[in-house]
Design a protein around this motif. Structure first.
Motif, PDB file in Angstrom:
ATOM      1  N   TRP A  93       0.789  -1.234   0.000  1.00  0.00           N
ATOM      2  CA  TRP A  93       0.000   0.000   0.000  1.00  0.00           C
ATOM      3  C   TRP A  93       0.816   1.275   0.000  1.00  0.00           C
ATOM      4  CZ3 TRP A  93      -4.598  -0.872   3.935  1.00  0.00           C
ATOM      5  CH2 TRP A  93      -5.464  -1.825   3.388  1.00  0.00           C
ATOM      6  N   ILE A  94       2.060   1.204   0.524  1.00  0.00           N
ATOM      7  CA  ILE A  94       2.830   2.439   0.634  1.00  0.00           C
ATOM      8  C   ILE A  94       4.274   2.269   0.181  1.00  0.00           C
ATOM      9  CG2 ILE A  94       3.764   2.236   2.979  1.00  0.00           C
ATOM     10  CD1 ILE A  94       2.808   5.126   3.463  1.00  0.00           C
ATOM     11  N   GLY A  95       4.647   1.085  -0.265  1.00  0.00           N
ATOM     12  CA  GLY A  95       6.007   0.871  -0.764  1.00  0.00           C
ATOM     13  C   GLY A  95       6.247   1.604  -2.079  1.00  0.00           C
ATOM     14  N   ARG A  96       7.468   1.568  -2.527  1.00  0.00           N
ATOM     15  CA  ARG A  96       7.828   2.294  -3.751  1.00  0.00           C
ATOM     16  C   ARG A  96       7.078   1.784  -4.974  1.00  0.00           C
ATOM     17  NH1 ARG A  96      12.273   5.659  -3.304  1.00  0.00           N
ATOM     18  NH2 ARG A  96      13.426   5.482  -1.342  1.00  0.00           N
ATOM     19  N   LYS A  97       6.604   0.545  -4.940  1.00  0.00           N
ATOM     20  CA  LYS A  97       5.872  -0.006  -6.073  1.00  0.00           C
ATOM     21  C   LYS A  97       4.369  -0.056  -5.824  1.00  0.00           C
ATOM     22  CE  LYS A  97       9.789  -2.831  -7.613  1.00  0.00           C
ATOM     23  NZ  LYS A  97      10.277  -4.213  -7.938  1.00  0.00           N
ATOM     24  N   ALA A  98       3.894   0.687  -4.833  1.00  0.00           N
ATOM     25  CA  ALA A  98       2.470   0.680  -4.507  1.00  0.00           C
ATOM     26  C   ALA A  98       1.660   1.309  -5.634  1.00  0.00           C
ATOM     27  CB  ALA A  98       2.222   1.444  -3.219  1.00  0.00           C
ATOM     28  N   GLU A  99       0.463   0.806  -5.821  1.00  0.00           N
ATOM     29  CA  GLU A  99      -0.439   1.398  -6.801  1.00  0.00           C
ATOM     30  C   GLU A  99      -0.857   2.795  -6.340  1.00  0.00           C
ATOM     31  OE1 GLU A  99      -1.416   0.229  -9.735  1.00  0.00           O
ATOM     32  OE2 GLU A  99      -0.099  -1.505  -9.452  1.00  0.00           O
ATOM     33  N   PRO A 100      -1.035   3.732  -7.281  1.00  0.00           N
ATOM     34  CA  PRO A 100      -1.367   5.106  -6.883  1.00  0.00           C
ATOM     35  C   PRO A 100      -2.706   5.243  -6.178  1.00  0.00           C
ATOM     36  CG  PRO A 100      -1.373   4.866  -9.285  1.00  0.00           C
ATOM     37  CD  PRO A 100      -0.816   3.603  -8.721  1.00  0.00           C
ATOM     38  N   ASP A 101      -3.602   4.272  -6.351  1.00  0.00           N
ATOM     39  CA  ASP A 101      -4.900   4.340  -5.682  1.00  0.00           C
ATOM     40  C   ASP A 101      -4.980   3.383  -4.502  1.00  0.00           C
ATOM     41  OD1 ASP A 101      -4.848   2.013  -7.135  1.00  0.00           O
ATOM     42  OD2 ASP A 101      -6.863   2.230  -7.986  1.00  0.00           O
ATOM     43  N   SER A 102      -3.849   3.076  -3.881  1.00  0.00           N
ATOM     44  CA  SER A 102      -3.864   2.195  -2.722  1.00  0.00           C
ATOM     45  C   SER A 102      -4.651   2.857  -1.593  1.00  0.00           C
ATOM     46  CB  SER A 102      -2.434   1.901  -2.247  1.00  0.00           C
ATOM     47  OG  SER A 102      -1.933   2.966  -1.456  1.00  0.00           O
ATOM     48  N   PRO A 103      -5.195   2.073  -0.659  1.00  0.00           N
ATOM     49  CA  PRO A 103      -5.963   2.674   0.431  1.00  0.00           C
ATOM     50  C   PRO A 103      -5.203   3.730   1.226  1.00  0.00           C
ATOM     51  CG  PRO A 103      -6.428   0.342   0.318  1.00  0.00           C
ATOM     52  CD  PRO A 103      -5.310   0.593  -0.659  1.00  0.00           C
ATOM     53  N   ILE A 104      -3.895   3.567   1.402  1.00  0.00           N
ATOM     54  CA  ILE A 104      -3.132   4.587   2.121  1.00  0.00           C
ATOM     55  C   ILE A 104      -3.066   5.874   1.317  1.00  0.00           C
ATOM     56  CG2 ILE A 104      -0.808   5.233   2.887  1.00  0.00           C
ATOM     57  CD1 ILE A 104      -0.502   2.438   4.018  1.00  0.00           C
ATOM     58  N   HIS A 105      -2.808   5.769   0.016  1.00  0.00           N
ATOM     59  CA  HIS A 105      -2.783   6.968  -0.826  1.00  0.00           C
ATOM     60  C   HIS A 105      -4.142   7.655  -0.803  1.00  0.00           C
ATOM     61  CE1 HIS A 105       0.785   5.362  -3.459  1.00  0.00           C
ATOM     62  NE2 HIS A 105       1.053   5.372  -2.161  1.00  0.00           N
ATOM     63  N   GLU A 106      -5.204   6.863  -0.861  1.00  0.00           N
ATOM     64  CA  GLU A 106      -6.555   7.426  -0.847  1.00  0.00           C
ATOM     65  C   GLU A 106      -6.853   8.075   0.505  1.00  0.00           C
ATOM     66  OE1 GLU A 106      -9.128   6.877  -3.771  1.00  0.00           O
ATOM     67  OE2 GLU A 106      -7.036   7.308  -4.255  1.00  0.00           O
ATOM     68  N   LEU A 107      -6.400   7.472   1.597  1.00  0.00           N
ATOM     69  CA  LEU A 107      -6.588   8.038   2.926  1.00  0.00           C
ATOM     70  C   LEU A 107      -5.834   9.352   3.054  1.00  0.00           C
ATOM     71  CD1 LEU A 107      -7.619   7.623   5.913  1.00  0.00           C
ATOM     72  CD2 LEU A 107      -5.392   6.546   6.342  1.00  0.00           C
ATOM     73  N   GLU A 108      -4.585   9.360   2.611  1.00  0.00           N
ATOM     74  CA  GLU A 108      -3.756  10.546   2.779  1.00  0.00           C
ATOM     75  C   GLU A 108      -4.262  11.733   1.973  1.00  0.00           C
ATOM     76  OE1 GLU A 108       0.574   8.621   3.942  1.00  0.00           O
ATOM     77  OE2 GLU A 108       0.169   9.092   1.841  1.00  0.00           O
ATOM     78  N   THR A 109      -4.935  11.479   0.863  1.00  0.00           N
ATOM     79  CA  THR A 109      -5.458  12.577   0.049  1.00  0.00           C
ATOM     80  C   THR A 109      -6.906  12.911   0.398  1.00  0.00           C
ATOM     81  OG1 THR A 109      -5.983  10.981  -1.699  1.00  0.00           O
ATOM     82  CG2 THR A 109      -3.910  12.206  -1.899  1.00  0.00           C
ATOM     83  N   GLY A 110      -7.476  12.230   1.377  1.00  0.00           N
ATOM     84  CA  GLY A 110      -8.819  12.538   1.822  1.00  0.00           C
ATOM     85  C   GLY A 110      -9.919  11.914   0.996  1.00  0.00           C
ATOM     86  N   ARG A 111      -9.551  11.036   0.056  1.00  0.00           N
ATOM     87  CA  ARG A 111     -10.580  10.413  -0.780  1.00  0.00           C
ATOM     88  C   ARG A 111     -11.180   9.169  -0.125  1.00  0.00           C
ATOM     89  NH1 ARG A 111      -6.769  12.052  -4.861  1.00  0.00           N
ATOM     90  NH2 ARG A 111      -5.779  10.002  -4.841  1.00  0.00           N
ATOM     91  N   LEU A 112     -10.537   8.677   0.918  1.00  0.00           N
ATOM     92  CA  LEU A 112     -11.041   7.540   1.685  1.00  0.00           C
ATOM     93  C   LEU A 112     -11.117   7.960   3.137  1.00  0.00           C
ATOM     94  CD1 LEU A 112     -11.848   4.508   1.790  1.00  0.00           C
ATOM     95  CD2 LEU A 112      -9.416   3.988   2.121  1.00  0.00           C
ATOM     96  N   GLY A 113     -12.255   7.745   3.760  1.00  0.00           N
ATOM     97  CA  GLY A 113     -12.431   8.140   5.144  1.00  0.00           C
ATOM     98  C   GLY A 113     -11.843   7.141   6.122  1.00  0.00           C
ATOM     99  N   MET A 114     -11.839   7.541   7.378  1.00  0.00           N
ATOM    100  CA  MET A 114     -11.268   6.717   8.431  1.00  0.00           C
ATOM    101  C   MET A 114     -11.932   5.345   8.517  1.00  0.00           C
ATOM    102  SD  MET A 114     -11.243   7.375  12.558  1.00  0.00           S
ATOM    103  CE  MET A 114     -10.373   8.921  12.412  1.00  0.00           C
ATOM    104  N   THR A 115     -13.252   5.323   8.506  1.00  0.00           N
ATOM    105  CA  THR A 115     -13.963   4.051   8.670  1.00  0.00           C
ATOM    106  C   THR A 115     -13.672   3.104   7.520  1.00  0.00           C
ATOM    107  OG1 THR A 115     -15.739   5.127   9.909  1.00  0.00           O
ATOM    108  CG2 THR A 115     -16.224   2.986   8.912  1.00  0.00           C
ATOM    109  N   GLY A 116     -13.689   3.625   6.292  1.00  0.00           N
ATOM    110  CA  GLY A 116     -13.400   2.787   5.137  1.00  0.00           C
ATOM    111  C   GLY A 116     -11.990   2.244   5.158  1.00  0.00           C
TER     112      GLY A 116
END
Length: 229
Positions: free
Chosen positions: A47-70
Motif C-alpha cells: 500500500w505504501i512501498g515504492r511499487k504501490a499502486e497510486p490508488d492504494s488505500p493509504i494513498h486514498e486516505l492521505e489525500t482525503g478520498r477515503l475516510g477513516m472508517t473505510g
C-alpha cells in the motif's frame, strides 16, 4: 536548474519529526493488539512501498478520498492477529498512533528558528489524524495537511503548494521529514531536503544550512546520511 540563495523557511513533517518515532507507536500497537507482524509488513509494502499502486488505500486516505472508517475496514481485512483471527477495525487508527508523544526538542528548534527570523511551516501526510491544538497556535504558517488539500508527499504538487503558500521559491525552503521518499520528493521539487533521525543532528543540519546561505543548493543532505543504492 534551481538557483541558490538564503533559506528563508523550514517546513517540518509532523509524525516522527515533531513527535517520537511513528515506528515505535506502531510496534506497541502491534504488540498490544496481537497483530501478526508478517501480515502488517506485507500490507504496508503493497500500500505504501515504492511499487504501490497510486490508488492504494493509504494513498486514498492521505489525500482525503477515503475516510477513516473505510480505511480501517480495508486494513482489518488485510491483517491477521497472532491467533489467525481478524482484528476489529473500529478505533484502529487511533490505537496505531496512540503512542506518539511530542518531541519537545524539535518544538524548541522550531521556536529557535522563528526567533532567528526564519519562517516555519508544517507539511504532513495525514492518516485522518487528530493534530494537537498547539500545531495551530500561530507557531507554524502555513500548515499544509494532505487530506485537507487533496495532495500527498512525495508528489511534486504538494511541495509546490507549500512554496506558494510560503510565498517563496523552492530553493529558499528547507524540508525535514523522517521518511526518505518524502525527502527525495522535496529535493526533486527543488527544496533542500533533510532526513530527520533525531533532534540534535537535524538542528545541526538546519543551522549549518541557514548559516551557509544555502550555497550547497537544493540537495543538502543530513550529516552522515548514507547514499541510497
Amino acid at each position: 536548474m534551481a538557483g541558490t540563495g538564503p533559506v528563508e523557511a523550514v517546513a517540518f513533517d509532523y509524525g516522527g519529526v515533531l513527535t517520537t518515532p511513528v515506528a515505535d507507536s506502531l510496534a506497541r500497537w502491534r504488540t498490544t493488539s496481537r497483530i501478526d507482524a508478517q501480515s502488517f509488513t506485507a500490507c504496508m509494502r503493497a500500500w505504501i512501498g515504492r511499487k504501490a499502486e497510486p490508488d492504494s488505500p493509504i494513498h486514498e486516505l492521505e489525500t482525503g478520498r477515503l475516510g477513516m472508517t473505510g480505511f480501517e475496514r480495508a486494513l482489518a481485512a488485510r491483517l491477521l492477529r497472532t491467533d489467525g483471527s481478524r482484528p476489529e477495525p473500529a478505533g484502529m487508527l487511533a490505537d496505531m498512533f496512540a503512542g506518539l508523544r511530542a518531541d519537545e526538542a524539535m518544538w524548541e528548534l522550531a521556536d529557535e528558528l522563528r526567533a532567528r527570523g526564519t519562517k516555519v511551516a508544517i507539511l504532513s501526510n495525514s492518516w485522518a489524524n487528530t493534530y494537537p491544538d498547539r500545531l495551530h497556535d500561530g507557531r507554524f504558517e502555513p500548515v499544509v495537511i494532505s487530506g485537507e488539500v487533496g495532495l500527498r508527499k512525495p508528489d511534486q504538487a504538494i511541495y509546490r503548494l507549500l512554496c506558494t503558500r510560503l510565498g517563496l521559491p523552492p530553493e529558499r525552503v528547507a524540508f525535514v521529514d523522517d521518511a526518505r521518499p518524502n525527502v527525495e520528493g522535496a529535493r526533486r521539487a527543488g527544496l533542500h531536503g533533510i532526513h530527520h533521525r533525531d533532534a540534535d543532528t537535524t538542528r545541526d543540519a538546519l543551522l549549518s544550512l541557514l548559516e551557509s546561505g544555502a550555497a550547497a543548493g537544493p540537495t543538502t543532505s543530513h550529516p552522515n546520511e548514507e547514499t541510497r543504492a
